[in-house]
Scaffold this motif. Structure first.
Motif, short mmCIF file in Angstrom:
data_model
loop_
_atom_site.label_atom_id
_atom_site.label_comp_id
_atom_site.label_asym_id
_atom_site.label_seq_id
_atom_site.Cartn_x
_atom_site.Cartn_y
_atom_site.Cartn_z
N PHE A 228 0.82 -1.21 0.00
CA PHE A 228 0.00 0.00 0.00
C PHE A 228 0.85 1.27 0.00
O PHE A 228 0.70 2.12 -0.87
CB PHE A 228 -0.97 -0.01 1.18
N PRO A 229 1.79 1.44 0.97
CA PRO A 229 2.64 2.64 0.88
C PRO A 229 3.64 2.57 -0.26
O PRO A 229 4.02 3.59 -0.83
CB PRO A 229 3.35 2.66 2.24
N ALA A 230 4.08 1.33 -0.61
CA ALA A 230 5.08 1.19 -1.68
C ALA A 230 4.53 1.62 -3.03
O ALA A 230 5.27 2.07 -3.90
CB ALA A 230 5.57 -0.26 -1.74
N LYS A 231 3.22 1.49 -3.22
CA LYS A 231 2.61 1.88 -4.49
C LYS A 231 2.82 3.37 -4.79
O LYS A 231 2.94 3.78 -5.94
CB LYS A 231 1.11 1.56 -4.49
N PHE A 232 2.84 4.18 -3.71
CA PHE A 232 3.04 5.60 -3.93
C PHE A 232 4.42 5.88 -4.50
O PHE A 232 4.60 6.78 -5.32
CB PHE A 232 2.84 6.36 -2.61
N LEU A 233 5.41 5.10 -4.07
CA LEU A 233 6.77 5.29 -4.58
C LEU A 233 6.88 4.88 -6.03
O LEU A 233 7.76 5.37 -6.75
CB LEU A 233 7.76 4.48 -3.73
N TYR A 234 5.99 3.95 -6.47
CA TYR A 234 6.04 3.45 -7.84
C TYR A 234 4.90 4.01 -8.70
O TYR A 234 4.62 3.48 -9.77
CB TYR A 234 5.98 1.92 -7.84
N ASN A 235 4.24 5.06 -8.19
CA ASN A 235 3.14 5.68 -8.94
C ASN A 235 2.08 4.65 -9.35
O ASN A 235 1.60 4.63 -10.49
CB ASN A 235 3.67 6.41 -10.18
N ASN A 236 1.77 3.74 -8.42
CA ASN A 236 0.76 2.70 -8.63
C ASN A 236 1.13 1.70 -9.72
O ASN A 236 0.26 0.98 -10.21
CB ASN A 236 -0.61 3.31 -8.94
N ASP A 237 2.40 1.65 -10.09
CA ASP A 237 2.86 0.66 -11.07
C ASP A 237 3.18 -0.64 -10.33
O ASP A 237 4.33 -0.90 -9.94
CB ASP A 237 4.09 1.19 -11.81
N THR A 238 2.15 -1.46 -10.10
CA THR A 238 2.32 -2.70 -9.33
C THR A 238 3.28 -3.66 -10.01
O THR A 238 4.04 -4.37 -9.35
CB THR A 238 0.96 -3.38 -9.13
N LYS B 1 5.96 -3.00 -11.85
CA LYS B 1 7.34 -2.60 -11.59
C LYS B 1 7.73 -2.90 -10.15
O LYS B 1 8.85 -3.35 -9.87
CB LYS B 1 7.49 -1.10 -11.88
N LEU B 2 6.80 -2.67 -9.23
CA LEU B 2 7.06 -2.97 -7.82
C LEU B 2 7.35 -4.45 -7.62
O LEU B 2 8.31 -4.82 -6.93
CB LEU B 2 5.84 -2.55 -6.98
N MET B 3 6.53 -5.31 -8.21
CA MET B 3 6.73 -6.75 -8.07
C MET B 3 8.04 -7.20 -8.72
O MET B 3 8.72 -8.09 -8.21
CB MET B 3 5.55 -7.51 -8.70
N GLU B 4 8.41 -6.59 -9.83
CA GLU B 4 9.67 -6.96 -10.48
C GLU B 4 10.87 -6.66 -9.60
O GLU B 4 11.84 -7.42 -9.56
CB GLU B 4 9.81 -6.21 -11.81
N ASP B 5 10.81 -5.53 -8.88
CA ASP B 5 11.92 -5.17 -8.00
C ASP B 5 11.98 -6.06 -6.76
O ASP B 5 13.06 -6.42 -6.30
CB ASP B 5 11.80 -3.70 -7.58
N LEU B 6 10.79 -6.39 -6.22
CA LEU B 6 10.76 -7.22 -5.02
C LEU B 6 11.00 -8.69 -5.35
O LEU B 6 11.64 -9.41 -4.57
CB LEU B 6 9.41 -7.07 -4.31
N ARG B 7 10.49 -9.15 -6.48
CA ARG B 7 10.64 -10.55 -6.88
C ARG B 7 10.93 -10.60 -8.38
O ARG B 7 10.01 -10.68 -9.19
CB ARG B 7 9.36 -11.33 -6.55
N GLU C 212 15.95 -11.07 -2.12
CA GLU C 212 15.50 -12.41 -2.49
C GLU C 212 15.83 -13.47 -1.44
O GLU C 212 15.07 -14.42 -1.26
CB GLU C 212 16.12 -12.80 -3.83
N ASP C 213 16.96 -13.30 -0.76
CA ASP C 213 17.41 -14.35 0.15
C ASP C 213 16.85 -14.23 1.56
O ASP C 213 16.72 -15.22 2.26
CB ASP C 213 18.95 -14.37 0.19
N VAL C 214 16.53 -13.00 1.99
CA VAL C 214 15.93 -12.84 3.32
C VAL C 214 14.58 -13.55 3.42
O VAL C 214 14.33 -14.29 4.37
CB VAL C 214 15.81 -11.35 3.70
N PRO C 215 13.65 -13.36 2.44
CA PRO C 215 12.39 -14.11 2.52
C PRO C 215 12.59 -15.62 2.56
O PRO C 215 11.87 -16.32 3.27
CB PRO C 215 11.65 -13.67 1.25
N ARG C 216 13.57 -16.11 1.80
CA ARG C 216 13.83 -17.55 1.79
C ARG C 216 14.36 -18.01 3.15
O ARG C 216 13.97 -19.08 3.65
CB ARG C 216 14.83 -17.89 0.68
N ALA C 217 15.24 -17.20 3.76
CA ALA C 217 15.77 -17.56 5.08
C ALA C 217 14.66 -17.60 6.13
O ALA C 217 14.60 -18.52 6.96
CB ALA C 217 16.86 -16.56 5.49
N VAL C 218 13.77 -16.60 6.08
CA VAL C 218 12.65 -16.56 7.03
C VAL C 218 11.73 -17.76 6.82
O VAL C 218 11.25 -18.38 7.78
CB VAL C 218 11.87 -15.24 6.87
#
Length: 680
Positions: free
Chosen positions: A221-231, A233-239, A329-335
């Motif tokens: 929700f807050p991250a969308k503001f940084l990406y101008n609602n470009d979900t 692009k956001l997903m590509e950066d996170l995963r 990428e590796d922190v989510p896998r470790a958790v």
């Protein structure tokens, strides 16, 4: 620590623990068994285990079969290779090709046998292990289940921290003074403290990782503001593996072998094995193979890697070396590995299983402490009755899980192969049985009886589980042991141990233990309760008149805020009269899920708190209302500031938001007065 701080931490620990206790018990109980969901699935099916190395699988044959059946051209295909089983989970996304048929634009997900290439849909391949795994994060509640599990984990973190602070000075003495022959409240308190501290590191890891998994999506929700609602692009950066490619055109060339690429990727690094793959734009000129895997767990705790190939040129477009750590990428896998114990084999899962059941015991003792402490003759009869009722309901729901789960094992074994929609069959059986048993125990109004009956039924059904396995599947102990089918044998042995412990506890718990309870010294005679309550009605009515005034005021403020939010959401309709479009960019006629969440958090919760204010006067409710009113007020202030900056010309919207801020100030002030003086 002074008494004021101690009381704050103690009350926070008690309130947070009681509010989440039932959901938390379900999460830990289901989570304990879901650690062995793979073994449960194998036990349920009763077939010999076979596993083919992924580099030896004929993926081309499988893809040709799927292409014939589902038409893959233009689709993105996701393949999960599975763990130690000859099945793949396949997800076919809708075709991007504008010339594709409606059939190929329909998404599908199913399991695929790597030998026969036969497919089974998710509900057909469903198992009890999968059910318990989903119950672990309350996914059976549509849409909100995962978020609810995340909130429970978050509040569990509060309970852990405050509980440690409260019991810190008593930890060591309690280890040496524990005596089960004392009064029950002392027994429960000592056991709660000792076992809670023993499992503290485990519980802390689960609380943090559980909240991370279940509430992580709220970051969007807050991250969308940084990406101008470009979900996207956001997903590509996170995963990065989720990156999609636009469809260009269909190719006339033969599609290169997926097998060859898979074998090449598996040889890139030592002990590297494939776990997942994406095929982007199947049959297109810009077709991609995305191959994902990791270094064997014995060699490296976290070692995820991937290679993205351009299919027709054979070039590597991107490579992520599993030996090089990447934070995103590796922190989510470790958790994930820490949460699901998939890094230490069966022995570590057994440790997790025991610690999870210990946590269940800690939760139950916490509820019993609360029930015992509030059953005194000096406490009002209605409050004592309410506490006892809550205790009966909590214990009925929680303790009945054991016999219901054991009975579910018998159900799936005897019904295997008789239901095409296994998911629905398991849902109906499990939840209906659980509901009936809960109602039965609640009507008995005896925690002692609930405990004894649950242990006895758990023991009986537990002993029947390995017997049913032998009768239905022919997998008796000696056969599974001699055939090396240790996954099947493990489930039988696990239930034998659980059933034996249940029987021992059933025998050890004697009727005399009830004499240690506060309900023995201050019994509740349910037959005379109506007369006792009517005698106190006059005193209760006097206090109600005073309290009702403040509650009515607070209710009206909540209602005003809810109506304000609703007006704010529908104000855009006025633009219809001024010949302006009310559709936002990307609108397609469907309300996004995150919009529903926002509306529930705004007007939905405001209306909920307003409604409950008329009926609930408990201290914990007033505290929660006060906390939420502050959060809501801060949001309203933020909202009006942003409206002034970006929509200064929208005077009507700013007026509504200004009134909401004023109402929030009055609401916070009123709730604070009610919190400090509940009798006003």
């Amino acid at each position: 620590m002074n008494n004021k701080n101690y009381n704050v931490f103690f009350n926070t620990h008690t309130v947070s623990g009681i509010v989440i206790s039932v959901a938390l018990y379900v999460i830990f109980f289901a989570g304990a068994f879901s650690l062995f969901r793979k073994e449960i699935k194998i036990w349920e099916e009763g077939n010999p285990i076979s596993y083919t190395q992924r580099k030896d699988v004929n993926f081309d044959k499988i893809l040709d079969s799927l292409n014939t059946k589902y038409v893959l051209q233009g689709r993105d295909v996701r393949i999960l290779f599975g763990e130690q089983e000859d099945q793949m989970f396949t997800y076919l996304m809708g075709s991007k090709d504008s010339l594709a048929s409606e059939k190929s634009k329909t998404p599908h997900y199913f399991y695929t046998d790597i030998h026969s290439t036969k497919t089974k849909f998710y509900n057909e391949q469903y198992s009890l292990g999968e059910f318990l795994f989903r119950l672990h994060f309350l996914q059976q509640f549509p849409q909100i289940g995962l978020y609810l599990a995340g909130l429970v984990s978050f509040f569990f973190l509060f309970a852990i921290v405050t509980g440690t602070i409260v019991h810190w000075k008593k930890i060591i003495p309690t280890f040496f003074t524990f005596n089960p022959r004392l009064i029950l409240k002392r027994v429960w308190t000592d056991a709660h403290t000792v076992l809670g501290i023993i499992g503290l590191p485990f519980q802390f890891v689960f609380a943090v990782s559980g909240a991370y998994f279940a509430l992580g999506m709220l970051v969007f929700f807050p991250a969308k503001f940084l990406y101008n609602n470009d979900t996207g692009k956001l997903m590509e950066d996170l995963r990065p593996v989720s990156k999609s490619y636009a469809w260009v055109a269909a190719t006339n060339q033969p599609i290169p072998s997926f097998n060859q690429y898979a074998q090449n990727a598996a040889k890139e690094w030592n002990s590297f094995h494939l776990t997942e793959a994406y095929i982007r734009n199947y049959g297109g000129t810009n077709m991609k193979y995305v191959l994902i895997g990791e270094i064997a767990g014995d060699d490296r705790f976290v070692g995820q890697g991937r290679i993205i190939y351009d299919v027709f040129s054979g070039k590597k477009e991107a490579v992520k070396n599993p030996l090089d750590l990447n934070y995103k990428e590796d922190v989510p896998r470790a958790v994930k590995r820490l949460h699901f114990a998939d890094f230490g084999g069966v022995s570590l899962k057994i440790v997790y299983f025991v610690l999870a059941l210990i946590t269940c015991f800690v939760i139950i003792t916490g509820v019993l402490i609360w029930v015992e402490a509030r059953n005194k003759k000096s406490v009002a009869l209605q409050q004592r009755l309410f506490t006892a009722k809550v205790g009966h309901i909590y214990m009925a729901i929680c303790l009945s899980l054991l016999p219901v789960t054991a009975l579910a094992f018998l159900f799936v074994k005897f019904s295997h192969g008789h239901f095409q929609d296994k998911q629905t069959a398991i849902y109906y059986f499990y939840f209906i049985t659980w509901l009936l048993l809960t109602i039965f125990f609640r009507l008995k109004k005896s925690n002692y009886y609930t405990n004894k009956a649950s242990l006895l039924l758990g023991a009986i059904f537990g002993y029947l589980i390995p017997i049913s396995n032998g009768i239905v599947s022919g997998n008796w102990f000696w056969k599974t042991f001699s055939n090396g089918q240790f996954d099947i044998l493990f489930i039988d042995v696990l239930w034998l141990v659980i059933a034996t412990l249940c029987l021992i506890f059933f025998v050890k718990i004697k009727p005399a233990v009830q004499k240690q309870s506060s309900f023995y010294r201050a019994p509740l005679d349910y037959n005379s309760i109506p007369d006792s309550i009517s005698a106190d009605k006059e005193d209760i009515e006097k206090s109600k008149t005073t309290k009702l005034r403040m509650r009515t005021k607070i209710f009206l403020l909540w209602l005003f805020i809810a109506v304000g939010f609703i007006l704010h959401h529908i104000y855009g309709l006025a633009s219809v009269y001024f010949n302006t479009s009310v559709a936002v960019d990307g609108a397609n006629g469907t309300t996004p899920f995150d919009t529903h969440i926002w509306r529930i958090l705004m007007e939905g919760l405001a209306l909920t708190f307003g409604l409950l204010t008329l009926e609930v006067t408990k201290k914990w409710f007033v505290s929660i209302s006060f906390a939420w009113s502050i959060i809501l007020g801060l949001f309203n202030i933020y909202h009006i500031v942003m409206a002034v900056i970006y929509e200064a010309s929208n005077i009507s919207e700013i007026l509504i938001l200004l009134l909401l801020v004023v109402a929030s100030v009055f609401l916070v002030k009123s709730l604070n007065q009610w919190r400090k003086n509940p009798n006003i």
